[in-house]
Design a protein around this motif. Structure first.
Motif, short mmCIF file in Angstrom:
data_model
loop_
_atom_site.label_atom_id
_atom_site.label_comp_id
_atom_site.label_asym_id
_atom_site.label_seq_id
_atom_site.Cartn_x
_atom_site.Cartn_y
_atom_site.Cartn_z
N TYR A 180 19.48 55.01 22.45
CA TYR A 180 18.63 56.08 22.86
C TYR A 180 18.83 56.38 24.25
O TYR A 180 18.82 57.65 24.54
CB TYR A 180 17.01 55.20 22.80
N PHE A 198 22.84 60.32 9.12
CA PHE A 198 21.63 60.84 9.86
C PHE A 198 20.74 61.70 9.06
O PHE A 198 20.06 62.52 9.70
CB PHE A 198 21.99 61.51 11.14
N MET A 199 21.23 61.91 7.69
CA MET A 199 20.26 62.81 6.95
C MET A 199 19.97 62.32 5.92
O MET A 199 20.77 61.57 5.16
CB MET A 199 21.15 64.05 6.69
N MET A 257 18.79 56.01 10.45
CA MET A 257 17.86 56.90 10.02
C MET A 257 16.59 56.50 10.76
O MET A 257 15.54 57.14 11.19
CB MET A 257 17.56 56.70 8.59
N LEU A 305 16.53 55.28 13.89
CA LEU A 305 16.67 55.70 15.07
C LEU A 305 16.37 57.38 15.25
O LEU A 305 15.69 57.71 16.11
CB LEU A 305 17.99 55.65 15.85
N ILE A 306 16.72 57.85 14.16
CA ILE A 306 16.54 59.36 14.13
C ILE A 306 15.10 59.85 14.06
O ILE A 306 14.49 60.93 14.31
CB ILE A 306 17.64 59.98 13.26
N SER A 307 14.57 58.94 13.27
CA SER A 307 13.02 59.36 12.94
C SER A 307 12.09 58.69 14.17
O SER A 307 10.79 58.60 13.73
CB SER A 307 12.71 58.73 11.46
N PRO A 350 19.97 66.51 13.80
CA PRO A 350 19.38 65.31 12.84
C PRO A 350 17.70 65.06 13.14
O PRO A 350 17.32 64.57 12.40
CB PRO A 350 20.45 64.49 13.20
N PHE A 351 17.12 64.96 14.30
CA PHE A 351 15.94 64.72 14.55
C PHE A 351 14.94 65.49 13.88
O PHE A 351 14.16 64.94 13.37
CB PHE A 351 15.66 64.65 16.28
N TYR A 371 15.25 67.60 11.63
CA TYR A 371 15.98 67.80 10.33
C TYR A 371 15.35 66.86 9.26
O TYR A 371 15.03 67.34 8.17
CB TYR A 371 17.60 67.93 9.92
N ASN A 372 15.04 65.86 9.72
CA ASN A 372 14.55 64.76 8.85
C ASN A 372 12.98 64.60 8.78
O ASN A 372 12.26 63.84 8.10
CB ASN A 372 15.26 63.39 9.11
#
Lengths: 331, 141
Positions: free
Chosen positions: A36, A147-148, A237, A239-241, B23-24, B26-27
């Motif tokens: 991060y 990441f998707m 995932m 982290l990205i959310s 990606p942030f 997109y999800n």
């Protein structure tokens, strides 16, 4: 010396992450906090750099040109080599960014007995550079599958094309091989050519080793010492959310090493030569139209000069001038 | 700080941020579906045949290396006509066969194989040659 310092710096970074996870169980630090922090540093750093460049005036038109400038209608002008408008600049920049057009013209100079100066083509740097950058881009896009949630078709297509050879299992990615070869060539070139080694600095070697380290750890954990990919994606995932959570399964220390080296690359990016990613678009010799004969460009730092005109001068000294017998324009 | 060509600079920054954080956003709003492996219905096979629930190799190893194992099996069977596999874990003999060995226990492609493969967007080419088992569509509410 500079080579060794850079090499050992990367090695120590890798070992720190490996040992940190393996011995000290610092998964949360290397899996969540540092990534991060690195990503935020990357975004803020690049934006800062762009703003800094944007605040530097470029008062003159200084595009490098190598073709006929736009002039009388019956003289053919070179739209790409000497762009006169926005469209030409965009086309030229696109070719530069996507295909390194200016590097394609790279020449080698050689002084031989005579004395005779000779120039020859030197395209290996262009080829290796192109191979490296394109592989890196494809690898980056391929990683989006981590990441998707529902991986979109373009990403799976890139992945399918990259593993087209169907060698081994897991399938061999061509870009992995190309990237490793290209980076190795770029390194050997840097230490092998004496003049180039002379001008090379730690901040030339360090990114090379860092990228090599990321590639090697990636290759190792895909083909040789496998990690838990499902766990890796779950972490990615989360982290990205923005709901960071370590997966219950152990992913493997190699993964955290890979992630840490990548984090270092991201954090280092805006403060190093790697930031040419943004800088290439702000190169005044490439992003300007050569239109100084068609348009007037005023130097932006020209400040309003206080002008004392002759009329004002005469107003100030009219009586004295008359007294001295000097002619005046206004009585 | 004064920006020169501010419009273009800001546009560039917006484009950069949009690409970098893709990606942030997109999800957002997408269900975070994790792989949900169901060993039923036929996992009991293993118990009947070998006395206990066991795979050909330890579970952790299989999870990471199954593709290597299957690739090796494929080569051994197709090229060398060798179907015997001796487990390095238990010393048990296994038949090198995807459909006659692996899938005897892990009977459902949909509930087993596809769970992780779809999650990771991996498309193994097993089913380029093998005929994928037809599975009953679960009644969807």
């Amino acid at each position: 010396m500079k080579v060794l310092v850079s090499f050992f710096a990367v090695l120590v970074l890798a070992l720190v992450a490996y040992a940190g996870v393996e011995a000290a169980n610092l998964q949360y630090l290397f899996g969540v906090i540092i990534p991060y922090a690195a990503f935020v540093t990357f975004l803020a750093g690049v934006v800062f750099r762009i703003l800094k460049w944007g605040s530097s005036p470029v008062p003159f038109r200084i595009p490098t040109t190598c073709g006929q400038q736009k002039t009388l209608p019956w003289i053919k002008s070179s739209k790409l080599e000497n762009p006169s408008g926005l469209l030409g600049v965009i086309a030229r920049m696109a070719l530069e960014v996507l295909f390194f057009r200016s590097l394609f013209r790279n020449l080698r100079t050689q002084l031989s007995d005579g004395p005779r100066l000779a120039y020859g083509e030197a395209k290996w740097l262009w080829l290796a550079g192109l191979a490296f950058h394109w592989s890196f881009l494809i690898i980056l896009l391929r990683h989006l599958r981590f990441f998707m949630e529902k991986v979109p078709l373009p990403i799976t297509m890139i992945e399918a094309l990259d593993s087209f050879l169907q060698l081994g299992a897991p399938l061999l990615y061509m870009t992995d091989v190309v990237l490793l070869l290209a980076v190795t060539y770029l390194f050997i070139r840097r230490v092998g050519i004496p003049q180039l080694r002379y001008i090379s600095l730690i901040n030339d070697y360090f990114p090379l080793f860092l990228i090599l380290g990321i590639a090697v750890t990636g290759v190792l954990m895909r083909y040789f010492f496998k990690v838990d990919v499902v766990g890796a994606k779950m972490l990615a995932m989360s982290l990205i959310s923005l709901k960071p959570a370590l997966p219950e399964v152990q992913i493997g220390a190699l993964f955290y090493t890979h992630l840490f080296l990548l984090s270092v690359l991201f954090a280092y990016f805006p403060f190093s030569k790697l930031t040419h990613m943004a800088g290439v678009f702000l190169s005044p010799t490439r992003n300007m139209a050569n239109n100084s004969r068609a348009k007037r460009h005023v130097n932006p730092w020209n400040y309003p000069v206080h002008v004392h005109t002759y009329q004002e001068y005469e107003d100030d000294f009219r009586e004295k001038m008359k007294g001295a017998g000097l002619p005046v324009e206004k009585e | 700080m004064r920006l020169y060509n501010g419009g273009l600079i800001i546009t560039g920054i917006v484009v950069f941020l949009a690409l970098a954080t893709f990606p942030f956003y997109y999800n957002i709003g997408k269900a975070n579906a994790k792989p949900d492996i169901k060993l039923e219905p036929a996992i009991k096979m293993s118990e009947e045949r070998y006395g206990k629930k066991q795979c050909v190799e330890p579970k952790e190893w299989i999870r990471r290396e199954h593709m290597v194992l299957l690739n090796h099996w494929r080569d051994a069977v197709v090229r060398d006509e060798n179907r015997g596999y001796l487990s390095t874990d238990t010393g048990t003999r296994f038949n090198m066969s995807l459909q006659n060995e692996c899938m005897q226990c892990h009977s459902s492609k949909k509930n087993f194989c596809d769970q992780c493969h779809n999650y990771m967007a991996v498309k193994p080419f097993c089913w380029d040659c093998h005929i994928a088992p037809t599975e009953k569509e679960e009644a969807r509410s």
